[in-house]
Structures are given as structure tokens and as C-alpha cells.
Design an enzyme around this catalytic site. Structure first.
Site, PDB file in Angstrom:
ATOM      1  CE  LYS A   1      -3.501   2.491   2.781  1.00  0.00           C
ATOM      2  NZ  LYS A   1      -4.568   2.374   3.655  1.00  0.00           N
TER       3      LYS A   1
ATOM      4  CB  SER B   1     -11.350   7.662  -3.289  1.00  0.00           C
ATOM      5  OG  SER B   1     -10.041   7.832  -2.678  1.00  0.00           O
TER       6      SER B   1
ATOM      7  CD  GLU C   1       5.502  -3.569   3.444  1.00  0.00           C
ATOM      8  OE1 GLU C   1       4.822  -4.249   3.990  1.00  0.00           O
ATOM      9  OE2 GLU C   1       5.795  -2.442   3.889  1.00  0.00           O
TER      10      GLU C   1
ATOM     11  CE  LYS D   1      -5.902   2.176  -0.421  1.00  0.00           C
ATOM     12  NZ  LYS D   1      -6.206   2.389   0.783  1.00  0.00           N
TER      13      LYS D   1
ATOM     14  NE  ARG E   1      -5.674   9.900   3.618  1.00  0.00           N
ATOM     15  CZ  ARG E   1      -4.633  10.255   3.222  1.00  0.00           C
ATOM     16  NH1 ARG E   1      -4.100  11.538   3.110  1.00  0.00           N
ATOM     17  NH2 ARG E   1      -3.713   9.193   3.023  1.00  0.00           N
TER      18      ARG E   1
ATOM     19  CE1 TYR F   1     -14.922   3.658  -2.695  1.00  0.00           C
ATOM     20  CE2 TYR F   1     -12.963   4.002  -3.891  1.00  0.00           C
ATOM     21  CZ  TYR F   1     -13.524   3.832  -2.597  1.00  0.00           C
ATOM     22  OH  TYR F   1     -12.907   4.095  -1.406  1.00  0.00           O
TER      23      TYR F   1
ATOM     24  NE  ARG G   1      -3.455   7.655   6.002  1.00  0.00           N
ATOM     25  CZ  ARG G   1      -4.126   8.146   7.025  1.00  0.00           C
ATOM     26  NH1 ARG G   1      -3.361   8.179   8.143  1.00  0.00           N
ATOM     27  NH2 ARG G   1      -5.504   8.496   6.819  1.00  0.00           N
TER      28      ARG G   1
HETATM   29  C1  PBG Z   1      -7.090   3.346   5.698  1.00  0.00           C
HETATM   30  C2  PBG Z   1      -7.436   3.224   4.281  1.00  0.00           C
HETATM   31  C3  PBG Z   1      -7.516   4.380   3.392  1.00  0.00           C
HETATM   32  C4  PBG Z   1      -7.954   3.748   1.978  1.00  0.00           C
HETATM   33  C5  PBG Z   1      -8.459   2.413   2.398  1.00  0.00           C
HETATM   34  N1  PBG Z   1      -8.205   2.179   3.826  1.00  0.00           N
HETATM   35  C6  PBG Z   1      -6.896   5.665   3.426  1.00  0.00           C
HETATM   36  C7  PBG Z   1      -5.469   6.049   3.680  1.00  0.00           C
HETATM   37  O1  PBG Z   1      -4.741   5.020   3.646  1.00  0.00           O
HETATM   38  O2  PBG Z   1      -5.054   7.071   3.809  1.00  0.00           O
HETATM   39  C8  PBG Z   1      -8.025   4.518   0.694  1.00  0.00           C
HETATM   40  C9  PBG Z   1      -9.218   3.988  -0.105  1.00  0.00           C
HETATM   41  C10 PBG Z   1      -9.411   4.932  -1.237  1.00  0.00           C
HETATM   42  O3  PBG Z   1      -8.880   5.889  -1.495  1.00  0.00           O
HETATM   43  O4  PBG Z   1     -10.346   4.530  -2.103  1.00  0.00           O
HETATM   44  N2  PBG Z   1      -8.260   3.051   6.643  1.00  0.00           N
END
Ligand code: PBG
Length: 327
Positions: A197, A277, A236, A251, A207, A316, A220
Site C-alpha cells: 500500500k 477513490s 512487504e 493499492k 478521506r 467504487y 503517511r
Molecule cells: C485506511 C484506508 C485508506 C484507504 C483505504 N483504507 C486511506 C489511507 O490510507 O489514507 C483509501 C481508499 C481509497 O482511496 O479509495 N483505513
């Protein structure tokens, strides 16, 4: 023109020929729908940066999942938006927390017809927006966070999750969760590890969907991966597999097709990819302006994710695609 120059076009002549020789098919069976459920609201709330996606009430979530079942979508992944956040993120493991109560509703509504996955993280529940409890430097304390993830896993398992999906990128999270589940008798609950990720700018609309702002304009990058690295993703993945992950995820998806392909070559467990997203929002925004054909681009992008090597796709677009496939 003589052989072999005409060879490639011969099999592209008709739709049936193209169907016959297609190497990849995205089907409804590959889709996982990400869904948001928010505590303390009476009506679903639209998410402006994710057109067509809403924060559900418990009741509207039940209806949505029942409809996804009739469309043949095999799985959903649930995210909670709590009414109150605190530094620990205690809403994530509270038995009366929003995801837990919503899971019980869904199990009651659809039984085993839809696979119920839960995102396992703290960021939706912490007042500071990070994925774990903070140390003195304001970064998630890895080992203290693992203890909380274990509690969240148990709460989600008790509430009815088939698969928990840790997304916080703490080292050792899969092992901590697997051990906690096994010790408490939840050996049947599977772990889908968000293994590779990346710290991506493509999570912005998400968010908004979960009302998360990272304190002090932080990011992050201290725990999610650097997008300049691909080999590190394989590290990982190997760790998460050794720690007991049943399935692995890359991801975001379209921006990381090379990582999907390399992960596919490395492992034989089911491989997921998350079309996130921002990837969704870009397609929607350009389509709204009439600049691209939205449904066609969605199908092309998600088929590419499968072609790259993913077995399942969190998207989505799940509902729209399922409707398109059903036509
Ligand atoms: C963390 C999480 C995130 C997403 C899924 N799980 C946000 C992040 O890591 O900041 C993002 C998913 C998306 O953008 O569709 N709980």
C-alpha cells in the site's frame, strides 16, 4: 499483402472472433464494492468528491447490499464513520461501534450470500487521523498499535466479518491479527493484507468520505510505501504471506500495474487490487465534462488491472459494472 502481415487483424474481424480469443475477462465475480456506513445520520449523505457513492445509514446499507447481492456482486468491504473520534480510535473495536452493528445487520440481511470484508485500521476513528496510536514524535507507535489491531480484528470477527483487511501498514500486523483470531477461536476468519500500500495522493476523496484529516497537515509516508519503490513491495508481500495472510492486495491499482504483475509472479494466493477513490474520481470528473466515455474507461481500466494479474478488484464502480454486465 502476404503472410504474415495480415495475420493479426484476421482474428479481430468480428465481435465473436474477438470474444473467442480474448485473454482476459472482467466479470461480476471479480468485484468487491467498498461501502461507507456513518453513525448518527437519518439519511444517506452524498460524498461530493465521489459522485454516486454515499455515506450510508444502517438501513440504506442493508438495502444497498441486498441490491448488490441481486446483481451478483460477491463481496463488499465496509468502512465506518463514527460520530466521535478519540486519540486511541476506540470506536474501531467497540462492540457497539458502527462497523460492528452494521456487520450484524448485513449478516442478518444476506446470510452467507455476500462475503463481508472489513477494513481494519484506526484512521477513521482517531482524532488525529493517523492509522495508529501516536508516540512522542507524533508517528504511530508500531507495537502499541498492533495490540489495538488485534482487538479490532476480534470485534469485527465477533460481529460477523468473513475477511478482515488490515490497511494500516504497521510491521507485523498480519501476524498480530492472525494470532489473536486463532487464540480466540476465529480460525475461519481470513486475512486480506493490504500488503503493498503506497503513500498515494489518490486517497483524497476517500478521506472526505470518512471525514479524516491528518493532524498538522501530516502524511503517511512514515508507514505507507514510497511510490518510487517496486522491489520493496515484494518484501512487504513476502512478509505478509509468511505472517499468515490468506490474500494480498496492491493499492492503488492503475498507477501500480507493474507492482501487480510482479506480485502475481511471486505468489499463488488470491491477489486483490484496490482501484482507489482518486482513480474513480478522475474518471467521473472527466466523464462529467464530456471529455471521456466514463463507463468505457472504467471497464478498460479495471480490465487492465485484471490483465496485469489481479484476481479481484475493489472498486467504487462495482455496482455500475455489475449493472453493465447484467444488461
Ligand atoms: C485506511 C484506508 C485508506 C484507504 C483505504 N483504507 C486511506 C489511507 O490510507 O489514507 C483509501 C481508499 C481509497 O482511496 O479509495 N483505513
Amino acid at each position: 499483402m502476404a503472410f504474415p502481415q495480415r495475420r493479426l487483424r484476421r482474428l479481430r474481424r468480428t465481435p465473436a472472433l474477438r470474444r473467442l480469443v480474448a485473454e482476459t475477462a472482467l466479470t461480476v465475480d471479480d468485484l468487491v464494492a467498498p461501502l461507507f456506513v456513518r453513525e448518527g445520520i437519518d439519511a444517506p449523505q452524498p460524498i461530493p468528491s465521489l459522485p454516486g457513492v454515499v455515506q450510508h445509514t444502517r438501513a440504506s446499507l442493508r438495502r444497498e447490499v441486498a441490491e448488490l447481492r441481486s446483481l451478483g456482486v460477491p463481496a463488499i468491504i465496509l468502512f465506518g464513520v463514527p460520530e466521535r473520534k478519540d486519540p486511541q480510535g476506540s470506536g474501531a473495536w467497540d462492540p457497539d461501534g458502527i462497523v460492528q452493528v452494521a456487520l450484524a445487520d448485513l449478516r442478518d440481511e444476506v446470510g452467507d450470500d455476500v462475503v463481508l470484508m472489513t477494513d481494519l485500521c484506526l484512521d477513521e476513528y482517531t482524532s488525529h487521523g493517523h492509522c495508529g496510536v501516536l508516540d512522542d514524535d507524533g508517528q504511530p507507535d508500531n507495537d502499541a498499535t498492533l495490540e489495538l489491531y488485534a482487538q479490532v480484528a476480534l470485534a469485527q470477527a465477533e460481529a460477523g466479518a468473513d475477511i478482515v483487511a488490515p490497511s494500516g501498514m504497521m510491521d507485523g500486523q498480519v501476524l498480530a491479527i492472525r494470532e489473536a483470531l486463532d487464540e480466540e477461536g476465529w480460525s475461519d476468519v481470513a486475512v486480506l493484507a493490504y500488503a503493498a500500500k503506497y503513500a498515494s495522493a489518490l486517497y483524497g476523496p476517500f478521506r472526505d468520505a470518512v471525514d479524516v484529516t491528518i493532524v498538522g497537515g501530516g502524511d503517511r509516508k512514515g508507514y505507507q510505501q514510497d511510490y518510487r519503490n517496486a522491489r520493496e513491495a515484494l518484501e512487504e508481500i513476502r512478509f505478509d504471506l509468511d505472517e499468515g495472510a490468506d490474500m494480498l492486495m496492491v493499492k492503488p491499482a492503475v498507477t501500480y500495474l507493474d507492482v501487480i504483475t510482479r506480485a502475481r509472479a511471486l505468489v499463488d494466493v488470491p491477489l486483490a487490487a484496490y482501484h482507489v477513490s482518486g482513480e474513480y474520481a478522475m474518471v467521473k470528473a472527466a466523464a462529467e465534462r464530456g471529455w471521456i466515455d466514463g463507463p468505457a474507461v472504467a471497464l478498460e481500466q479495471l480490465t487492465a488491472v485484471k490483465r496485469a494479474g489481479a484476481d479481484l478488484v475493489l472498486t467504487y464502480f462495482a455496482r455500475e459494472l455489475a449493472e453493465q454486465f447484467a444488461d
